[in-house]
Structure formats: C-alpha cells, structure tokens
Design an enzyme around this catalytic site. Sequence first.
Site, mmCIF file in Angstrom:
data_model
loop_
_atom_site.group_PDB
_atom_site.id
_atom_site.type_symbol
_atom_site.label_atom_id
_atom_site.label_comp_id
_atom_site.label_asym_id
_atom_site.label_seq_id
_atom_site.Cartn_x
_atom_site.Cartn_y
_atom_site.Cartn_z
ATOM 1 N N MET A 1 -1.397 2.173 3.545
ATOM 2 C CA MET A 1 -2.831 2.161 3.357
ATOM 3 C C MET A 1 -3.430 0.995 4.142
ATOM 4 O O MET A 1 -2.974 -0.141 4.000
ATOM 5 C CB MET A 1 -3.145 2.036 1.867
ATOM 6 C CG MET A 1 -2.729 3.301 1.119
ATOM 7 S SD MET A 1 -3.216 3.300 -0.604
ATOM 8 C CE MET A 1 -2.062 2.116 -1.253
ATOM 9 N N MET A 2 -4.428 1.331 4.961
ATOM 10 C CA MET A 2 -5.008 0.344 5.871
ATOM 11 C C MET A 2 -5.486 -0.872 5.084
ATOM 12 O O MET A 2 -6.160 -0.723 4.067
ATOM 13 C CB MET A 2 -6.223 0.923 6.605
ATOM 14 C CG MET A 2 -5.981 2.273 7.232
ATOM 15 S SD MET A 2 -5.209 2.143 8.831
ATOM 16 C CE MET A 2 -6.587 1.655 9.805
ATOM 17 N N CYS A 83 -6.772 11.167 7.504
ATOM 18 C CA CYS A 83 -7.755 10.084 7.465
ATOM 19 C C CYS A 83 -9.105 10.567 7.995
ATOM 20 O O CYS A 83 -9.169 11.136 9.078
ATOM 21 C CB CYS A 83 -7.249 8.900 8.282
ATOM 22 S SG CYS A 83 -8.419 7.544 8.297
ATOM 23 N N LYS A 122 1.412 13.954 6.792
ATOM 24 C CA LYS A 122 0.541 13.764 5.619
ATOM 25 C C LYS A 122 -0.802 14.398 5.945
ATOM 26 O O LYS A 122 -1.434 14.047 6.938
ATOM 27 C CB LYS A 122 0.359 12.287 5.294
ATOM 28 C CG LYS A 122 -0.612 12.058 4.131
ATOM 29 C CD LYS A 122 -0.413 10.693 3.505
ATOM 30 C CE LYS A 122 -1.331 10.476 2.314
ATOM 31 N NZ LYS A 122 -2.612 9.878 2.688
ATOM 32 N N ASN A 194 -0.043 14.197 -3.509
ATOM 33 C CA ASN A 194 -0.810 12.943 -3.502
ATOM 34 C C ASN A 194 -2.262 13.205 -3.896
ATOM 35 O O ASN A 194 -2.802 14.262 -3.615
ATOM 36 C CB ASN A 194 -0.752 12.318 -2.091
ATOM 37 C CG ASN A 194 -1.720 11.152 -1.915
ATOM 38 O OD1 ASN A 194 -2.639 11.206 -1.101
ATOM 39 N ND2 ASN A 194 -1.524 10.095 -2.679
ATOM 40 N N GLY A 216 -1.076 6.107 -4.287
ATOM 41 C CA GLY A 216 -1.755 5.178 -3.395
ATOM 42 C C GLY A 216 -2.407 4.057 -4.169
ATOM 43 O O GLY A 216 -1.815 3.001 -4.399
HETATM 44 C C1 LIG Z 1 -7.663 1.066 1.161
HETATM 45 C C2 LIG Z 1 -7.042 2.403 1.484
HETATM 46 C C3 LIG Z 1 -6.453 2.601 2.709
HETATM 47 C C4 LIG Z 1 -5.851 3.824 3.029
HETATM 48 N N1 LIG Z 1 -5.222 3.958 4.230
HETATM 49 C C5 LIG Z 1 -4.520 5.092 4.486
HETATM 50 C C6 LIG Z 1 -3.720 5.216 5.654
HETATM 51 O O1 LIG Z 1 -3.627 4.301 6.477
HETATM 52 N N2 LIG Z 1 -3.049 6.387 5.838
HETATM 53 C C7 LIG Z 1 -3.104 7.412 4.923
HETATM 54 O O2 LIG Z 1 -2.445 8.434 5.107
HETATM 55 N N3 LIG Z 1 -3.846 7.324 3.817
HETATM 56 C C8 LIG Z 1 -4.542 6.182 3.578
HETATM 57 N N4 LIG Z 1 -5.269 6.074 2.421
HETATM 58 C C9 LIG Z 1 -5.315 7.230 1.481
HETATM 59 C C10 LIG Z 1 -4.178 7.145 0.484
HETATM 60 O O3 LIG Z 1 -2.921 7.163 1.141
HETATM 61 C C11 LIG Z 1 -4.205 8.332 -0.465
HETATM 62 O O4 LIG Z 1 -4.044 9.521 0.253
HETATM 63 C C12 LIG Z 1 -5.518 8.410 -1.249
HETATM 64 O O5 LIG Z 1 -5.938 7.143 -1.699
HETATM 65 C C13 LIG Z 1 -5.349 9.350 -2.455
HETATM 66 O O6 LIG Z 1 -4.248 8.966 -3.248
HETATM 67 P P1 LIG Z 1 -4.411 8.044 -4.571
HETATM 68 O O7 LIG Z 1 -5.390 8.748 -5.460
HETATM 69 O O8 LIG Z 1 -3.024 7.955 -5.121
HETATM 70 O O9 LIG Z 1 -4.948 6.711 -4.114
HETATM 71 C C14 LIG Z 1 -5.864 4.874 2.098
HETATM 72 C C15 LIG Z 1 -6.462 4.670 0.835
HETATM 73 C C16 LIG Z 1 -7.037 3.444 0.531
HETATM 74 C C17 LIG Z 1 -7.656 3.240 -0.830
#
Ligand SMILES: Cc1cc2nc3c(=O)[nH]c(=O)nc-3n(C[C@H](O)[C@H](O)[C@H](O)COP(=O)(O)O)c2cc1C
Length: 314
Positions: A1-2, A83, A122, A194, A216
């Site tokens: 996650m960025m 993304c 993904k 996810n 995440g």
């Molecule tokens: C701060 C932040 C950065 C993220 N960066 C990425 C990323 O770089 N690559 C990616 O596939 N998903 C990224 N995501 C999305 C998460 O991987 C995930 O798909 C999304 O938050 C839903 O899952 P969750 O409900 O478990 O958080 C990011 C989410 C957050 C909150």
Amino acid sequence: MMEWSDTHCRVLHRLLSSRALLYTEMVTAEAVLHGDRARLLGHDAMEHPVALQLGGSAPRRLAEAARIGADFGYDEINLNVGCPSDRVQSGRFGACLMKEPDLVADCVAAMRAAVPVPVTVKCRIGVDGQDPEVALRALVGACAAAGVTRFVVHARKAWLEGLSPKENRDVPPLDYALVARVARENPHLQFVLNGGIRTLDEAAAHLTRFDGVMLGRAAYQDPALLADVDARLFGDAPRGLDIAVAAYTDYVARKLAEGVRLHAMTRHMLGLFNGRPGARAFRRHLSENAIRDGAGIGVLYAALALVGPCARAA
Ligand SMILES: Cc1cc2nc3c(=O)[nH]c(=O)nc-3n(C[C@H](O)[C@H](O)[C@H](O)COP(=O)(O)O)c2cc1C
C-alpha cells in the site's frame, strides 16, 4: 500500500506473523527501470515471503522490471490492475486496465517469461459502466490463458470518473458473491479475496470459499491482529505481541545506527495497542517526539513504558 507498506512496515508485520504473505507498495515499471533501485526495491531478508507489486502496461518494460525485481529476491511479482488514481490513469495502468484484458494478458505473459517466480494479478471486479459479471470473467480468462493462476480481487468496482482514490476504497459496493462464483467456475485457479475484511473471524469465514484473503487497512491500522494470524489461520504456535514488539525495537535501534529516522519506523506502530490501556498516550508520545531531529530509541522506550507490560501481552 502506497506510503504504508514500505520495508519498515513489512518488517514489523513479519515479526507479527511469520506466515502472512506481504506485499510492497506499488512501484511503476518505469521507476524500476530508471529510478533508485536500492531505495525502491531494497528490503530486509526477514521480510520473506514478500511480493513486489508493479504498475504499468508496456509488456516489455514490465517484463524487465519483473526480472529486476526477481533478481532482488522477491518471491512473487504482482501486477496492479486495481489502482484508480488519476496519475495512474494518465499512465494507462492500474484499474483502467480492467477495460483492456488482452493487453493485461500480454503484460503478464511477458512477465512470466522473464521470471522464475509466480506472476499474479490484483484487480477490481470492473470499472465505471462495465458489467462486473463480464469484466471480471474477461480479465481472469485472459490472464489465465496467459498462465496466471492466482488472482487477488478487490471485490468492488473502481469508479474512475467522480470518485477519489480514497472513496474508491469504500463507496462502490462490495460483491463477494461474484468473486465466489468466478472462483467456483475456475477451480484450477486461486482466488484471494480483498476489500472490507476487518477481523480474523471474517477472514476465517471467507477462507471456506476462497484460497486466501488479503487485509489492507485492517492489517495496517490494527497490526496486532497479525499476531494471531499464524495460530488462528495456519495452526502454528501463537506469536506473542510483546516478543514481536521487542524484536522490532531491536530492529529500530539497528536502523537508527544506519541513519534511518525514528519516525520512518515508528509511524507503522501507532495502531499497535489500539483499544488497550495506554494506547492513546503511546500514540501521542510517538507522534509528538519521534518526528524531532535526532530522535533516538529512548523515545520508543518511553512510549512503550506508557502501555505497560499487561497491555502488551498477546
Ligand atoms: C493508503 C493506501 C494505499 C494503497 N496502495 C495500494 C497499492 O499500492 N497497490 C494496491 O494494489 N492497492 C493499494 N491499496 C488498496 C488496498 O490494497 C486494498 O485493495 C483496499 O484498501 C481494500 O482492502 P481493505 O478493505 O482490506 O483495506 C491501498 C490502500 C490504502 C488505504
């Protein structure tokens, strides 16, 4: 996650769970090809198993970036098709690739040919006006024909017009049932669910119909839940939160001596003690003091002392 799952974050998470597969932040293929590779791809030996997530849509450039990533020792290369940010769309990668399954298939085919480790995808279930029933199957079908066998599906659409990246993580409704149907239709493929999974109880329930789950925000904001993953989901001996915190404190001390700033490492700990006595004081002490120039390990010791031994026990 960025901005979140950098190497320090991953070390903390690995100390909490020896079994969970960890992912890097998305790194674009162009950054890998032209940027500071040691900074972008460098990681600690203890992070394994760890997957490198790439962003891009040019097959040959992705293949070269994947090869470089595999040479750095990553255990898996994952392509981001989820993304939704504007920057990503202007570069024609991320979620907008849901509209171009054949191009994604060319990308993963080139990446697979370049590396000995698994190449995974993904994705979302669709974008904008796409019918998710069609879009997810088209993406999975094209990638599977190119040899991909594992898909991580963020089970909601991305709306590229009108929603911010943050809103795109909450507003479009989740459709776990669609992902489950596509998983049932493709028993030879692995599907990792996810989106919106907050607890290990929920994770365990999903594991009855999916091959894996990806957490995440819950893993980042409530990292202590990772301390239960090995015992709860893999049947291993439980990991002690206090042992993991002590090991991370040693890591922080080592890295401080190498010139890493305290805040870069302690910022990932802020949610560790949520809901326990002293958690708020711990967070406040770290937030206010770790950021100061020259902040040393004493700041972390002082913050931990505010939590107390009982609260830190797993
Ligand atoms: C701060 C932040 C950065 C993220 N960066 C990425 C990323 O770089 N690559 C990616 O596939 N998903 C990224 N995501 C999305 C998460 O991987 C995930 O798909 C999304 O938050 C839903 O899952 P969750 O409900 O478990 O958080 C990011 C989410 C957050 C909150």
